[in-house]
Design a protein around this motif. Structure first.
Motif, short mmCIF file in Angstrom:
data_model
loop_
_atom_site.label_atom_id
_atom_site.label_comp_id
_atom_site.label_asym_id
_atom_site.label_seq_id
_atom_site.Cartn_x
_atom_site.Cartn_y
_atom_site.Cartn_z
N GLY A 113 4.91 -21.83 -1.29
CA GLY A 113 4.06 -21.00 -2.03
C GLY A 113 2.83 -20.81 -1.73
O GLY A 113 1.89 -20.33 -2.63
N GLY A 114 2.42 -21.16 -0.47
CA GLY A 114 0.91 -21.13 -0.19
C GLY A 114 0.22 -22.39 -0.11
O GLY A 114 0.76 -23.31 -0.74
N PRO A 115 -1.17 -22.23 0.11
CA PRO A 115 -2.01 -23.30 0.00
C PRO A 115 -2.06 -23.98 -1.38
O PRO A 115 -2.27 -25.09 -1.67
CB PRO A 115 -3.35 -22.69 0.50
CG PRO A 115 -3.04 -21.67 1.51
CD PRO A 115 -1.83 -20.98 0.77
N GLU A 116 -1.89 -23.08 -2.27
CA GLU A 116 -1.93 -23.71 -4.04
C GLU A 116 -0.65 -23.89 -4.57
O GLU A 116 -0.36 -24.05 -5.57
CB GLU A 116 -2.92 -22.68 -4.67
CG GLU A 116 -4.35 -22.68 -3.98
CD GLU A 116 -5.14 -23.81 -3.76
OE1 GLU A 116 -4.99 -24.54 -4.89
OE2 GLU A 116 -5.90 -23.78 -2.88
N GLY A 117 0.55 -23.69 -3.59
CA GLY A 117 1.76 -23.93 -4.19
C GLY A 117 2.25 -25.23 -4.60
O GLY A 117 1.44 -26.06 -4.40
N THR A 118 3.55 -25.45 -4.83
CA THR A 118 4.18 -26.56 -5.19
C THR A 118 4.08 -27.37 -3.92
O THR A 118 4.86 -27.13 -2.92
CB THR A 118 5.47 -26.34 -5.90
OG1 THR A 118 5.28 -25.66 -7.10
CG2 THR A 118 6.07 -27.68 -6.20
N LEU A 119 3.58 -28.59 -4.09
CA LEU A 119 3.81 -29.82 -3.05
C LEU A 119 5.26 -30.37 -3.37
O LEU A 119 5.31 -31.35 -4.10
CB LEU A 119 2.85 -30.74 -3.19
CG LEU A 119 2.60 -31.84 -2.05
CD1 LEU A 119 2.56 -30.94 -0.76
CD2 LEU A 119 1.39 -32.72 -2.26
N ALA A 120 6.20 -30.19 -2.60
CA ALA A 120 7.50 -30.78 -2.64
C ALA A 120 7.64 -32.22 -2.31
O ALA A 120 8.19 -33.03 -2.97
CB ALA A 120 8.69 -29.98 -2.04
N VAL A 121 7.14 -32.45 -0.83
CA VAL A 121 7.21 -33.77 -0.46
C VAL A 121 5.70 -33.99 0.18
O VAL A 121 5.06 -33.12 0.53
CB VAL A 121 8.19 -34.13 0.70
CG1 VAL A 121 9.69 -33.80 -0.08
CG2 VAL A 121 8.01 -33.00 1.85
N SER A 122 5.27 -35.35 -0.02
CA SER A 122 4.00 -35.83 0.57
C SER A 122 4.16 -36.91 1.32
O SER A 122 4.72 -37.95 0.66
CB SER A 122 2.93 -35.63 -0.55
OG SER A 122 1.75 -36.01 -0.17
N GLY A 123 3.57 -37.05 2.52
CA GLY A 123 3.79 -38.54 3.01
C GLY A 123 5.06 -38.96 3.23
O GLY A 123 5.37 -40.35 3.24
#
Length: 261
Positions: free
Chosen positions: A14-24
């Motif tokens: 959903g773009g730069p401000e969307g939901t972060l699904a996975v990180s690192g």
């Protein structure tokens, strides 16, 4: 060298401000390994599948499959999902053959070598207990039979990597355990690496060489556990105390993972 390498990956919808699904997200999978991925709902397990297959490209980090960074859909992958999504106007045999019309190295050979491919498809159907059902349509098959055919379709182009996303979740317990044995035998008999995403912890311990636990969203790997039970495994192993101890330990880790972010 690992067949699959996921290195410090971020994936946001959903773009730069969307939901972060996975990180690192970091994960390495060796050739011929059978890895199960578990975790709380919404932890990014299905996102991991889509990253490895090239259906999504990460905003950060790299996904490498068979020595190549993933920038588009990966042709060496076979996939099976919870919903078999068989085409109702095609017979079971023609559904199984469908990837050969799409995967480039087979597409150009299909017309000239159709008999050879049909024989391969029929051999696969026999392997999963569907001998003689190639002429049936999906609506003539039970849910378990459709999922068996779905596994054949995922394997027909001889993928190096088989990705299974909750493939047995919609089936009754008896049929599910039958298909566990089918997958166990396919992995033993074929030169294929398997990644299984599942909510069923018994399934993960019965089938896998290693169980990977992911955190709550944004997902990352918080634990990896080798499965200590020798192969081949029979269903009776699930009654052994040490099997159930591992399942309960995983259950506790996932409960804790709900709190991790």
């Amino acid at each position: 060298m690992a067949l699959v390498s996921i290195e410090n990956v971020d994936m946001r919808y959903g773009g730069p401000e969307g939901t972060l699904a996975v990180s690192g997200l970091d994960l390495s999978i060796a050739r011929r390994d059978f890895t199960a991925v578990v975790g709380p709902s919404g932890c990014g397990k299905s996102t991991l599948m889509k990253l490895v297959t090239g259906l999504h490209i990460p905003q950060k980090g790299a996904v490498v499959v068979a020595g190549h960074e993933v920038t588009k859909p990966v042709s060496i992958v076979g996939m099976a999902f919870q919903n078999p999504t068989m085409l109702p106007w095609r017979t079971t045999l023609d559904n199984v053959l469908l990837p050969l019309e799409i995967v480039e190295k087979h597409r150009h050979r299909l017309r000239k070598h159709k008999d050879e491919y049909v024989a391969q498809a029929e051999a696969l159907l026999e392997t999963v207990g569907l001998k003689g059902f190639g002429s049936k349509y999906p609506w003539q098959l039970s849910g378990g039979m459709q999922q068996r055919a779905n596994l054949c379709r995922a394997l027909i182009h001889e993928p190096e990597l088989l990705m299974l996303d909750e493939p047995f979740g919609a089936l009754d317990a008896f049929t599910r355990e039958e298909l566990w044995c089918v997958i166990r035998d396919l992995h033993a008999s074929r030169d294929v690496t398997i990644v299984l995403v599942t909510h069923d912890l018994r399934e993960s311990v019965f089938l896998a060489d290693r169980v990977v636990v992911m955190s709550a969203r944004p997902g990352r790997v918080v634990a990896e556990h080798p499965v200590p039970f020798e192969r081949p495994r029979d269903l009776e192993i699930m009654y052994r105390p040490e099997f159930n101890e591992m399942v309960q330990a995983l259950h506790g880790e996932i409960a804790n993972a709900r709190e991790l972010a």
